[in-house]
Each structure stands twice: as C-alpha cells, then as structure tokens.
Design a protein around this motif. Sequence first.
Motif, PDB file in Angstrom:
ATOM      1  N   VAL A 181     -12.460   4.947  -0.704  1.00 24.72           N
ATOM      2  CA  VAL A 181     -11.693   3.723  -0.962  1.00 24.72           C
ATOM      3  C   VAL A 181     -10.427   4.035  -1.755  1.00 24.72           C
ATOM      4  O   VAL A 181      -9.340   3.537  -1.435  1.00 24.72           O
ATOM      5  CB  VAL A 181     -12.560   2.699  -1.726  1.00 24.72           C
ATOM      6  N   TYR A 182     -10.568   4.853  -2.785  1.00 25.15           N
ATOM      7  CA  TYR A 182      -9.389   5.196  -3.591  1.00 25.15           C
ATOM      8  C   TYR A 182      -8.301   5.835  -2.733  1.00 25.15           C
ATOM      9  O   TYR A 182      -7.117   5.470  -2.820  1.00 25.15           O
ATOM     10  CB  TYR A 182      -9.757   6.127  -4.744  1.00 25.15           C
ATOM     11  N   LEU A 183      -8.689   6.806  -1.907  1.00 28.33           N
ATOM     12  CA  LEU A 183      -7.706   7.499  -1.071  1.00 28.33           C
ATOM     13  C   LEU A 183      -7.040   6.544  -0.080  1.00 28.33           C
ATOM     14  O   LEU A 183      -5.888   6.744   0.307  1.00 28.33           O
ATOM     15  CB  LEU A 183      -8.377   8.650  -0.329  1.00 28.33           C
ATOM     16  N   ALA A 184      -7.760   5.488   0.290  1.00 27.56           N
ATOM     17  CA  ALA A 184      -7.199   4.500   1.221  1.00 27.56           C
ATOM     18  C   ALA A 184      -6.196   3.569   0.545  1.00 27.56           C
ATOM     19  O   ALA A 184      -5.191   3.179   1.146  1.00 27.56           O
ATOM     20  CB  ALA A 184      -8.324   3.685   1.853  1.00 27.56           C
ATOM     21  N   ILE A 185      -6.458   3.212  -0.710  1.00 29.64           N
ATOM     22  CA  ILE A 185      -5.608   2.227  -1.370  1.00 29.64           C
ATOM     23  C   ILE A 185      -4.545   2.846  -2.273  1.00 29.64           C
ATOM     24  O   ILE A 185      -3.557   2.175  -2.624  1.00 29.64           O
ATOM     25  CB  ILE A 185      -6.438   1.223  -2.193  1.00 29.64           C
ATOM     26  N   ALA A 186      -4.702   4.098  -2.646  1.00 31.64           N
ATOM     27  CA  ALA A 186      -3.753   4.734  -3.565  1.00 31.64           C
ATOM     28  C   ALA A 186      -2.305   4.659  -3.088  1.00 31.64           C
ATOM     29  O   ALA A 186      -1.410   4.315  -3.883  1.00 31.64           O
ATOM     30  CB  ALA A 186      -4.168   6.186  -3.824  1.00 31.64           C
ATOM     31  N   PRO A 187      -2.009   4.969  -1.810  1.00 30.26           N
ATOM     32  CA  PRO A 187      -0.607   4.903  -1.372  1.00 30.26           C
ATOM     33  C   PRO A 187       0.002   3.512  -1.531  1.00 30.26           C
ATOM     34  O   PRO A 187       1.187   3.385  -1.879  1.00 30.26           O
ATOM     35  CB  PRO A 187      -0.696   5.312   0.103  1.00 30.26           C
ATOM     36  N   GLU A 188      -0.793   2.469  -1.300  1.00 31.95           N
ATOM     37  CA  GLU A 188      -0.281   1.104  -1.413  1.00 31.95           C
ATOM     38  C   GLU A 188      -0.056   0.695  -2.863  1.00 31.95           C
ATOM     39  O   GLU A 188       0.733  -0.210  -3.148  1.00 31.95           O
ATOM     40  CB  GLU A 188      -1.244   0.131  -0.732  1.00 31.95           C
TER      41      GLU A 188
END
Length: 238
Positions: A69-76
């Motif tokens: 989840v972190y890797l998915a939302i970090a860029p945003e």
Amino acid sequence: MAKTFADFKYLTFDVVGTLIDFEGGIKDCLADIAKEAAVAIDGEGALKLYRTARYSADADLFPDDLVRVYLAIAPELGLPAEAKYGERLRDSAKGWKGFADSAEALARLAKRYRLIAMTNARRWAFEHFSRELGNPFYAAFTADDTGTEKPDPAFFEKVFAFVAAESNSKDDILHVAQSQYHDIGVSRKLGLTNCWIERRHAQKGYGGTIEPAEFTKPDFHFTSMAGLADAVEKAKAA
C-alpha cells in the motif's frame, strides 16, 4: 421482541478501527516520513488514498499489506517510494494505540461477558493490539485462524462454531464494530444482533474504511466504547 444487554453471553469485537486507532497510527507514521522528506501531506487525503490501495484485487493480509500500500500511494503523496518506508509503515502497527476509552471499557464489559476478538489483522499484529488493550479477550480469531477476512460470512461461521462447542449459539452474541462494510451489514444478514461504535461521528466520510454499498441501521448505536459500557452497567442496575 428486541433484545436487551442481559440476553447476551458473548460480545464479539472488531479490533482495528473499533478498539485500536489504526487511522491515527497510519497518519502519524506517514507524517513522520513526510517530515523527514520535507514534504507536507494531508492526513485525511492520505487515508483516502490508503483506502483505495488497500482494497485492490492484489491486496495481501493486514497489516503485511501496508508495504504494498505504501509503495502504491507514496508517489501521490510525494513521499520516497522505497520498500524500507513501507516496512516502517507495516511495523508501526506494533505501536498503534487503543482509543482512549477502549481498555477501560473492555475491562468493565469483561466482568459481565465473554469477550471475543474478530480481526482481519494477522495474529502477530493482534498480539500487540491485545497487549495494548490489557489482554481482555476470552478468545480471538484472526485472519490467520480463519483463512479469510470479514465481511466473508465464513469468518463469522468460525466464531459460531466456537460458541456452539460451548453449547451456545449466535443468539447469545452481540457483535460490536465500527465498520459498516466489514461488520455491521454482514452481521445483520447472518442474524446477529449488532452494535455500531461510530468512531468517526465527528468527521466526514469513512476515512480508511471502505464505504458500504448501503447503510445498515444497527440494533445498538454508540459513538464510543465508554458509551456501550455505561449503557450495559445502567441496564444492569435498573
């Protein structure tokens, strides 16, 4: 005829979100990472992104899934997209706090009922949550124990079987939870009496919890665990 608090032998509990403040824990960890990265983030916005990422088709068991989840939302969020930060978010679960009223209310309720935890978290995380809450549970069912997650009825069936082995039934259970999606709706469909703890009563939206397709009116409704414990004690004294 509507049931009263005297009609139950067991209280079953959702843990994460009802007793443990996972939203606060996630926001605090992300805020710490953001501070180190010299980035400003909005906590509620981060929870919205979390909710979308958490409930994707490739989700893993919680809280291990927080790495993905972190890797998915970090860029945003403008945060560094590195696995070590996802692992930090996952491991932050070990220190998540109970809501201010959780442990005290559970201790009061345990004097009258057998308390059973029903959590979508893995066993390793639940052990930390239980200690934070004062280890009040008579029994506990985690995603590792059931092989599934709520709102899958199979999770509830495991608990029904446990209660049946003690010569009782689901009629002896009051299910207590904050999630309309994971708990309140399905418990109604399965014939359980339920109690909604509306933790986000002073906030808009569903935060980190998926929004239900439809709202289910609960049998009992409180905005805190203290409210439930108070009501039980008042009914007993009457």
